[in-house]
Design an enzyme around this catalytic site. Sequence first.
Site, mmCIF file in Angstrom:
data_model
loop_
_atom_site.group_PDB
_atom_site.id
_atom_site.type_symbol
_atom_site.label_atom_id
_atom_site.label_comp_id
_atom_site.label_asym_id
_atom_site.label_seq_id
_atom_site.Cartn_x
_atom_site.Cartn_y
_atom_site.Cartn_z
ATOM 1 N N ARG A 118 0.802 -1.216 0.000
ATOM 2 C CA ARG A 118 0.000 0.000 0.000
ATOM 3 C C ARG A 118 0.838 1.270 0.000
ATOM 4 O O ARG A 118 0.334 2.325 0.357
ATOM 5 C CB ARG A 118 -0.884 0.010 1.250
ATOM 6 C CG ARG A 118 -1.809 -1.183 1.326
ATOM 7 C CD ARG A 118 -2.614 -1.058 2.600
ATOM 8 N NE ARG A 118 -3.541 -2.185 2.701
ATOM 9 C CZ ARG A 118 -4.707 -2.116 3.313
ATOM 10 N NH1 ARG A 118 -5.105 -1.001 3.852
ATOM 11 N NH2 ARG A 118 -5.490 -3.169 3.387
ATOM 12 N N ASP A 119 2.075 1.198 -0.361
ATOM 13 C CA ASP A 119 2.950 2.352 -0.245
ATOM 14 C C ASP A 119 2.788 3.275 -1.447
ATOM 15 O O ASP A 119 3.643 3.339 -2.319
ATOM 16 C CB ASP A 119 4.385 1.866 -0.082
ATOM 17 C CG ASP A 119 4.460 0.850 1.041
ATOM 18 O OD1 ASP A 119 4.355 -0.341 0.739
ATOM 19 O OD2 ASP A 119 4.561 1.262 2.201
ATOM 20 N N THR A 120 1.678 3.976 -1.452
ATOM 21 C CA THR A 120 1.238 4.748 -2.607
ATOM 22 C C THR A 120 0.387 5.900 -2.094
ATOM 23 O O THR A 120 -0.111 5.850 -0.974
ATOM 24 C CB THR A 120 0.393 3.849 -3.545
ATOM 25 O OG1 THR A 120 1.137 2.675 -3.849
ATOM 26 C CG2 THR A 120 0.006 4.553 -4.821
ATOM 27 N N THR A 121 0.188 6.937 -2.920
ATOM 28 C CA THR A 121 -0.723 8.009 -2.534
ATOM 29 C C THR A 121 -1.372 8.600 -3.777
ATOM 30 O O THR A 121 -1.039 8.219 -4.898
ATOM 31 C CB THR A 121 0.007 9.078 -1.699
ATOM 32 O OG1 THR A 121 -0.944 9.947 -1.105
ATOM 33 C CG2 THR A 121 0.994 9.855 -2.552
#
Length: 538
Positions: A358-361
């Site tokens: 989930r290392d996203t934005t």
Amino acid sequence: MTKYGYGMVVAAQPEAVEAGASILRNGGNAVDAAIACGLVAGVVDPQMCGIAGFGNLQVYLPDKGVHQCIDFHAKSPLATRSDQWADIVVGETRDGFGFVVEGKVNDLGYQAIATPGSLKAYFEAQTTWGEKDWDEVVAPAVKWAAEGFVVRPHVAGWWVEGASMGRTDNVERLRYSSTGREIYFGSDGFPKRVGDVVVNGDLANTLRLIASEGADVFYKGQLAERIAEDVSAHGGLMSDRDLSEYQTTHNEPIRSAYRGLDVTTNHPPGGGTMVLEMLNVLECFDLKGMGHNSVDYVRIVTEAMKRATSDKDTFVGDPEHFDVPLERLISKAHAAEHAASIQAGERARVERLAYEPRDTTHVCVVDKNGNAASMTHSLGMPSGVITDGLGFMFNGCMAVFDPRPGNADSLAPGKSRFSSLCPTMVFDDDELSYVVGAPGGTQIAMGVTQVLLNSIDFEMNMLEAVSAPRVSGTSNAIDVSNGIPWAVTDALETDGYEVIRSPRTHDFAWVHGIRVQNGGLDGGADPAADGVVQIVQG
């Protein structure tokens, strides 16, 4: 004469939203605001995204006749060999997204780095379509790096999340470099906590150089030389040639129709194909008549998700290396076949859970003149590497490639791996209606699709749409957030489905969006993250 009288910025970081809003107030357009927002996000959410990451941007500028996507996925270095890790494979992660090799060299450290595209895309978009000077757009990020940001709950939560499914512990990623140990840890040796301040002077200096000289300094100039020397000295694969030859991909969005609306999203290797395929399937059903999150609704929506997931696993990859049958996958005929199977009671099987970290934005912007931008950007699982004196962490995208030769996602030079990133827009008779997108790994397409269903079929405003409980069907089980009624999941289990309930009230991507209706804008920031919505008057 303005179109709306005001603009709107929605993103997962309050500091980033403020940067975008300030740019709009000072005469910038949606692209200027989105890029300023993205640059600040890389400072204040430094393991979610940054200038050494990847992503996709959809831009809509009606007065200029522009509607394009920029794909800036990270690419495996040209020195990559298909068999380079074949003899040290430990196994596939339990969730099916990513591989574990001996020493975790594909996940942590210099060999984990793929050639980044974020800064190049930011610069291309802003200098091509923006209204402001480049250095003015970079200035807010410089300020936050130099003066420091306060650790927010979402940042602190990721830092202490711990290892999962064979991957490297996040604390190991933070302490891998000397810069990481210096700026992300307190005097007690533990990662900084909520309310602590992180100052990153090295990153501020790097951003000042980028503000002055543009993206070329990163890909061909002074920064490129330092990066290549550091990577080479530590046994990494990426070289100065990888940086100098990196190219983004510009194309028109792919599109389909849902209940008379035009839906536009990104090409493979992004996740837009899944969004269009799921909407095409679900258009065959009376979802509103079933009731929101009813037993039938959850069953049919998750069956559509499973079929789209299986199609993605089989058919969607980097078009430069894999023949993607795009027209068939997003066709109404293909969707009708899936819908008929669901109507007949057939249950899809997904051989594995294709999970993505989930290392996203994400950032969504609509300005007062009707211009719009939707950008999802990420580091993947960050490599932990910060070159001394530069201040930013590199992506760790090499971990998601298959180290076994001969498969669709196997290692190859200059290749991009599938990602669920799917910045999406919706139009009604050529008028903008929605700008949406999300972080959240493989759940991105699932979250974006459900938010569109919530608003289009169930007439929710954007805040209601992003806040409603969600479900997911990316494996043989049905995953549900803790907001789904137990009466619904009990009935599904009685019918023979395996149901996995998340302890989180809000789960399965963190969707951010803006709805355009009756000449006005309403926005929603997913309550699972730290995001905010800001209206920009004038």
